[in-house]
Design a protein around this motif. Structure first.
Motif, PDB file in Angstrom:
ATOM      1  N   ARG A 107       0.838  -1.209   0.000  1.00  0.00           N
ATOM      2  CA  ARG A 107       0.000   0.000   0.000  1.00  0.00           C
ATOM      3  C   ARG A 107       0.866   1.250   0.000  1.00  0.00           C
ATOM      4  O   ARG A 107       0.606   2.203  -0.739  1.00  0.00           O
ATOM      5  N   PHE A 108       1.889   1.256   0.847  1.00  0.00           N
ATOM      6  CA  PHE A 108       2.790   2.406   0.896  1.00  0.00           C
ATOM      7  C   PHE A 108       3.596   2.507  -0.396  1.00  0.00           C
ATOM      8  O   PHE A 108       3.728   3.599  -0.970  1.00  0.00           O
ATOM      9  N   TRP A 109       4.142   1.415  -0.840  1.00  0.00           N
ATOM     10  CA  TRP A 109       5.044   1.412  -1.997  1.00  0.00           C
ATOM     11  C   TRP A 109       4.362   1.952  -3.249  1.00  0.00           C
ATOM     12  O   TRP A 109       4.968   2.664  -4.053  1.00  0.00           O
ATOM     13  N   ASN A 110       3.103   1.644  -3.427  1.00  0.00           N
ATOM     14  CA  ASN A 110       2.381   2.034  -4.634  1.00  0.00           C
ATOM     15  C   ASN A 110       1.498   3.267  -4.432  1.00  0.00           C
ATOM     16  O   ASN A 110       0.679   3.586  -5.290  1.00  0.00           O
ATOM     17  N   SER A 111       1.675   3.979  -3.332  1.00  0.00           N
ATOM     18  CA  SER A 111       0.814   5.126  -3.032  1.00  0.00           C
ATOM     19  C   SER A 111       1.295   6.376  -3.760  1.00  0.00           C
ATOM     20  O   SER A 111       2.449   6.483  -4.181  1.00  0.00           O
ATOM     21  N   GLU A 112       0.409   7.365  -3.837  1.00  0.00           N
ATOM     22  CA  GLU A 112       0.754   8.628  -4.489  1.00  0.00           C
ATOM     23  C   GLU A 112       1.662   9.490  -3.617  1.00  0.00           C
ATOM     24  O   GLU A 112       2.194  10.496  -4.088  1.00  0.00           O
ATOM     25  N   GLN A 113       1.863   9.097  -2.356  1.00  0.00           N
ATOM     26  CA  GLN A 113       2.758   9.841  -1.468  1.00  0.00           C
ATOM     27  C   GLN A 113       4.225   9.436  -1.636  1.00  0.00           C
ATOM     28  O   GLN A 113       5.102   9.983  -0.970  1.00  0.00           O
ATOM     29  N   VAL A 114       4.509   8.485  -2.505  1.00  0.00           N
ATOM     30  CA  VAL A 114       5.848   7.930  -2.656  1.00  0.00           C
ATOM     31  C   VAL A 114       6.432   8.300  -4.018  1.00  0.00           C
ATOM     32  O   VAL A 114       5.730   8.256  -5.032  1.00  0.00           O
ATOM     33  N   TRP A 115       7.718   8.671  -4.025  1.00  0.00           N
ATOM     34  CA  TRP A 115       8.405   9.087  -5.260  1.00  0.00           C
ATOM     35  C   TRP A 115       9.638   8.214  -5.485  1.00  0.00           C
ATOM     36  O   TRP A 115      10.371   7.920  -4.535  1.00  0.00           O
ATOM     37  N   PRO A 116       9.894   7.826  -6.737  1.00  0.00           N
ATOM     38  CA  PRO A 116      11.151   7.123  -7.040  1.00  0.00           C
ATOM     39  C   PRO A 116      12.342   8.016  -6.714  1.00  0.00           C
ATOM     40  O   PRO A 116      12.333   9.219  -6.990  1.00  0.00           O
ATOM     41  N   VAL A 117      13.365   7.434  -6.152  1.00  0.00           N
ATOM     42  CA  VAL A 117      14.498   8.224  -5.711  1.00  0.00           C
ATOM     43  C   VAL A 117      15.217   8.891  -6.881  1.00  0.00           C
ATOM     44  O   VAL A 117      15.802   9.967  -6.745  1.00  0.00           O
ATOM     45  N   GLN A 118      15.159   8.291  -8.059  1.00  0.00           N
ATOM     46  CA  GLN A 118      15.858   8.860  -9.215  1.00  0.00           C
ATOM     47  C   GLN A 118      15.307  10.233  -9.594  1.00  0.00           C
ATOM     48  O   GLN A 118      16.032  11.055 -10.156  1.00  0.00           O
ATOM     49  N   ALA A 119      14.030  10.480  -9.306  1.00  0.00           N
ATOM     50  CA  ALA A 119      13.432  11.770  -9.644  1.00  0.00           C
ATOM     51  C   ALA A 119      13.861  12.876  -8.694  1.00  0.00           C
ATOM     52  O   ALA A 119      13.718  14.055  -9.013  1.00  0.00           O
ATOM     53  N   LEU A 120      14.408  12.494  -7.537  1.00  0.00           N
ATOM     54  CA  LEU A 120      14.720  13.476  -6.502  1.00  0.00           C
ATOM     55  C   LEU A 120      16.200  13.544  -6.168  1.00  0.00           C
ATOM     56  O   LEU A 120      16.692  14.581  -5.728  1.00  0.00           O
ATOM     57  N   LEU A 121      16.916  12.445  -6.346  1.00  0.00           N
ATOM     58  CA  LEU A 121      18.334  12.388  -6.002  1.00  0.00           C
ATOM     59  C   LEU A 121      19.115  11.918  -7.221  1.00  0.00           C
ATOM     60  O   LEU A 121      19.483  10.751  -7.332  1.00  0.00           O
ATOM     61  N   PRO A 122      19.376  12.799  -8.178  1.00  0.00           N
ATOM     62  CA  PRO A 122      19.962  12.354  -9.450  1.00  0.00           C
ATOM     63  C   PRO A 122      21.401  11.887  -9.332  1.00  0.00           C
ATOM     64  O   PRO A 122      21.859  11.095 -10.145  1.00  0.00           O
ATOM     65  N   GLU A 123      22.152  12.400  -8.320  1.00  0.00           N
ATOM     66  CA  GLU A 123      23.548  12.014  -8.254  1.00  0.00           C
ATOM     67  C   GLU A 123      23.684  10.605  -7.700  1.00  0.00           C
ATOM     68  O   GLU A 123      22.789  10.083  -7.053  1.00  0.00           O
ATOM     69  N   GLY A 124      24.816   9.975  -7.945  1.00  0.00           N
ATOM     70  CA  GLY A 124      25.053   8.634  -7.408  1.00  0.00           C
ATOM     71  C   GLY A 124      25.461   7.673  -8.496  1.00  0.00           C
ATOM     72  O   GLY A 124      25.191   7.880  -9.671  1.00  0.00           O
ATOM     73  N   GLY A 125      26.112   6.628  -8.125  1.00  0.00           N
ATOM     74  CA  GLY A 125      26.544   5.608  -9.061  1.00  0.00           C
ATOM     75  C   GLY A 125      27.211   4.487  -8.302  1.00  0.00           C
ATOM     76  O   GLY A 125      27.499   4.587  -7.109  1.00  0.00           O
ATOM     77  N   ALA A 126      27.459   3.389  -9.023  1.00  0.00           N
ATOM     78  CA  ALA A 126      28.009   2.202  -8.385  1.00  0.00           C
ATOM     79  C   ALA A 126      29.383   2.469  -7.791  1.00  0.00           C
ATOM     80  O   ALA A 126      29.699   2.034  -6.679  1.00  0.00           O
ATOM     81  N   ALA A 127      30.232   3.207  -8.512  1.00  0.00           N
ATOM     82  CA  ALA A 127      31.592   3.457  -8.035  1.00  0.00           C
ATOM     83  C   ALA A 127      31.580   4.313  -6.768  1.00  0.00           C
ATOM     84  O   ALA A 127      32.271   4.015  -5.787  1.00  0.00           O
ATOM     85  N   ALA A 128      30.794   5.397  -6.779  1.00  0.00           N
ATOM     86  CA  ALA A 128      30.728   6.267  -5.615  1.00  0.00           C
ATOM     87  C   ALA A 128      30.124   5.528  -4.417  1.00  0.00           C
ATOM     88  O   ALA A 128      30.543   5.725  -3.273  1.00  0.00           O
TER      89      ALA A 128
END
Length: 560
Positions: A269-290
Motif C-alpha cells: 500500500r505504501f510502496w504504490n501510493s501517491e505519497q511515494v516518489w522514485p528516488v531517481q526523480a529526486l536524487l539524481p547524483e550517485g553511481g556504483a563506483a561512488a
C-alpha cells in the motif's frame, strides 16, 4: 519576478512567526539527533536559516518538487517464496504450533537486533521489502545498505522505502544503492526543497507545511515474505548501542507466520501510493563506483553476545540451525495507511494504529504497563487514565526524564500533566541517565553511554503485548503514519515486564505528590542503598527550565 517590499506587512510577519515556530518543532522530531545536537550543527548558519525562511515568505517563488521521472511502476510482494531457506525455517519453527498462530521473538538487545537484520538480509533468496523513517549515513546505516547491495547482487529483489525528512543526509548512499541491479528505492512524502540540511530544507518548504508535517514513522523489515522485524528502531548507530554519547533503549520483534502477510500487504500500500516518489526523480547524483567508495572501511561484522538477556542465541545461529526460538500466539495488526499524509481537500485522517492501541488499553481488566519515550496525554489521555483508575486498574507509566530525553520541548508538554497523573494514582516513573548505568558494557557498547528510552510498549493484564512505532502523543495520533501489533502472549508479556521492571527499579525516579507543596511532585530513587528524595527535577538546571518554559509558550501542544 517582482522585488519584495522593503517593509513586510503585519500579515506576512504573523505568517513568518507561525512558520518559524513550526520549524522549531520540525527540528524537534523523533530522529537520531536531539535538538541540542541539531542546533549545534545549524548554529553557524542560524541567521542565514532565518533569512532563507523570510525570503521564502516574502518572495513569490517557492521550492517545488520536480515531476516524477515517468510512471511510478507498481509492484507487489512476491508469492513464490515457499522454497526459500527462510520459509523453511519459519515452517520448521512452527511445526508444533497451530497454523493460525504467528511466531514472535523479542529483540531487546541492540547487538542481537542488528544481527537479526544482517542475518535475514544475507539469507534472503527472493525479496527484501524494507520501510524506515531513518536510514543514517553512519557506520550502521552504511553496513545496512551494504547488505542490501550484496543481496541484490545475488539476485534478490530489494525494495527500500525511506521517509524523506532526513533522507538528504544519506542521499548519495540511497542514490548509489538505487543504481544497483535488482534494487528500487523510493522516498515518502518528499520536501519541495531538495538541497541543504534538514533545517534549511524545512524552512524553504514551509509553504507546504500542512503536507510536510506528516511523516512516515513506520519501521518494517521483511525477508522472503516469511520473516519480519518490526518495532521502534531506526537504522543508525544509537539504535543499536553503538552511539556516543547516548544510545536508545528500544525493542523489536522478529515475526513469522500469518502476520507477515499483513505486513506485506501494508508495505505494498505504501510502496504504490501517491505519497511515494522514485528516488531517481529526486536524487539524481550517485553511481556504483561512488557507492562502493562510501562503503569502504566498514570492517567485519559487529560483535554479538552468545546469548541475549532472555537466554536466546543470536538469530543468525538459529537460522543456520534451521529453527527459531519463538512464542506462538494470535496477533492483531494496527496500522495507518499512506493516505494519512494526504491533506488537500480531504478530511482529517484516521489514526488506526494509535486508536487501536488505546482501545486495547480501554479493555484492560486489572493492569496496564506503558513504556513510551514521548508522552503528551492531553485531556483525552487524562480522561482515559481517570476511567482506568475508577475501575480499580493499576496504571504504570515509564517515560524519559528531562535529563534523558532527546525531545525537551515534548517533555515540557508532558510535564503540564505530570502532577495530575500522579494525583490520580498513576505510578509514574522517569528514566534518568544518572541511575542504573551498567558496570560492564555490552558488545560494541561504551560503558559510559547514556541510555534514552525509545521503546514503544504496553503490557495489558499481564498477557497482551503492544509493540510498534507509535508514541503516546499528538504526532502519532495526527501527523505520523504508525505501525503496531497487539500480541496475546503471556510469555512475551512476562519477558517485557521483567525487562521494564529492571529499568524501573534501578534506572528511574518514581514520582509522588510533594509532601509540602500541593499540586507538585517530587522524585524518589534508590541511591547507594537508600531512598533519596529530590524536590526538583533531577539533573536539570534552572537556566534550562527557564529556557524551555519560555519556548513552550509559543508552541501549540498539537504540534508536539
Amino acid at each position: 519576478m517582482s522585488e519584495p517590499p522593503l517593509a513586510p506587512s503585519v500579515d506576512v510577519l504573523v505568517r513568518l512567526r507561525e512558520r518559524l515556530l513550526a520549524l522549531l518543532v520540525l527540528l524537534h522530531w523523533r530522529a537520531r539527533a536531539p535538538l541540542a545536537r541539531e542546533l549545534h550543527r545549524l548554529r553557524p548558519g542560524v541567521a542565514s536559516l532565518l533569512g532563507h525562511a523570510l525570503a521564502a515568505l516574502l518572495s513569490t517563488g517557492c521550492a517545488s518538487l520536480p515531476p516524477p521521472d515517468g510512471e511510478r511502476p507498481r509492484s507487489t510482494a512476491l508469492e513464490a517464496v515457499g522454497h526459500t531457506r527462510l520459509a523453511q525455517v519459519a515452517r520448521a519453527s512452527a511445526v508444533d504450533a497451530d497454523p493460525a498462530l504467528s511466531g514472535f521473538r523479542l529483540l531487546a538487545d541492540g547487538d542481537q537486533a542488528l544481527d537479526a537484520r544482517i542475518a535475514l538480509a544475507r539469507r534472503a533468496q527472493v525479496s527484501l521489502d524494507i520501510q524506515y523513517y531513518l536510514v543514517a549515513a553512519d557506520a550502521t546505516g552504511r553496513r545496512f545498505l551494504r547488505e542490501l547491495r550484496d543481496a541484490a547482487a545475488r539476485g534478490v529483489r530489494v525494495r527500500l522505502l525511506v521517509d524523506d525528512l532526513y533522507a538528504n543526509d544519506s542521499r548519495r548512499l540511497l542514490a548509489g544503492l538505487a543504481a544497483q541491479a535488482n534494487v528500487e528505492v523510493r522516498l515518502f512524502n518528499p520536501l519541495p526543497q531538495r538541497d541543504g540540511g534538514v533545517g534549511t530544507r524545512v524552512a524553504l518548504s514551509m509553504h507546504e507545511f500542512e503536507r510536510i508535517n506528516r511523516r512516515m514513522h513506520n519501521k518494517l523489515f521483511i525477508a522472503d515474505g516469511s520473516l519480519a522485524v518490526i518495532g521502534g528502531r531506526n537504522i543508525a548507530d544509537d539504535y543499536f548501542k553503538r552511539g556516543e554519547p547516548s544510545n536508545f533503549i528500544d525493542m523489536d520483534v522478529l515475526c513469522s507466520g500469518p502476520v507477515v502477510g499483513g505486513f506485506e500487504a501494508l508495505f505494498d500500500r505504501f510502496w504504490n501510493s501517491e505519497q511515494v516518489w522514485p528516488v531517481q526523480a529526486l536524487l539524481p547524483e550517485g553511481g556504483a563506483a561512488a557507492f562502493a567508495h562510501a562503503l569502504r572501511g566498514l570492517g567485519g561484522d559487529p560483535p554479538v553476545a552468545p546469548l541475549d538477556r532472555f537466554g536466546y542465541r543470536p538469530v543468525a545461529d538459529e537460522l543456520d540451525a534451521g529453527r527459531l526460538t519463538q512464542h506462538f500466539a494470535p496477533a492483531r495488526l494496527f496500522a495507518d495507511g499512506p493516505e494519512k499524509a494526504a491533506t488537500e481537500g480531504r478530511p482529517a485522517p484516521e489514526a488506526f494504529a494509535l486508536e487501536g492501541a488505546l482501545q486495547a488499553m480501554r479493555e484492560a481488566r486489572s493492569q496496564v504497563l506503558v513504556a513510551t519515550p514521548y508522552l503528551v496525554p492531553g485531556e483525552r489521555g487524562l480522561a482515559l487514565m481517570r476511567r482506568a483508575r475508577a475501575k480499580g486498574l493499576r496504571v504504570i507509566v515509564m517515560t524519559n526524564g528531562l535529563a534523558a530525553t532527546d525531545e525537551p520541548l515534548v517533555h515540557w508538554g508532558y510535564a503540564r500533566y505530570r502532577a495530575e497523573m500522579v494525583s490520580l494514582g498513576v505510578e509514574l516513573h522517569e528514566l534518568s541517565p544518572a541511575l542504573g548505568r551498567p558496570a560492564a558494557a555490552a558488545p560494541g557498547e561504551s560503558a559510559s553511554s547514556m541510555g534514552r528510552l525509545h521503546a514503544k510498549l504496553a503490557v495489558i493484564d499481564g498477557r497482551r503485548l503492544l509493540v510498534g512505532s507509535m508514541n503516546m502523543d499528538r504526532r502519532s495520533m495526527r501527523a505520523n503514519t504508525e505501525l503496531g501489533l497487539l500480541i496475546d502472549s503471556p510469555a512475551l508479556a512476562v519477558e517485557v515486564t521483567q525487562t521494564l521492571q529492571r529499568d524501573r527499579d534501578v534506572g528511574s525516579y518514581r514520582l509522588r505528590p510533594a509532601a509540602h507543596d500541593a499540586g507538585s511532585v517530587e522524585w524518589v530513587a534508590r541511591e547507594a542503598g537508600r531512598e533519596v528524595v529530590h524536590p526538583r527535577e533531577p539533573g536539570v538546571g534552572w537556566a534550562q527550565r527557564l529556557r524551555l518554559g519560555v519556548m513552550s509558550l509559543f508552541v501549540a501542544e498539537e504540534l508536539l
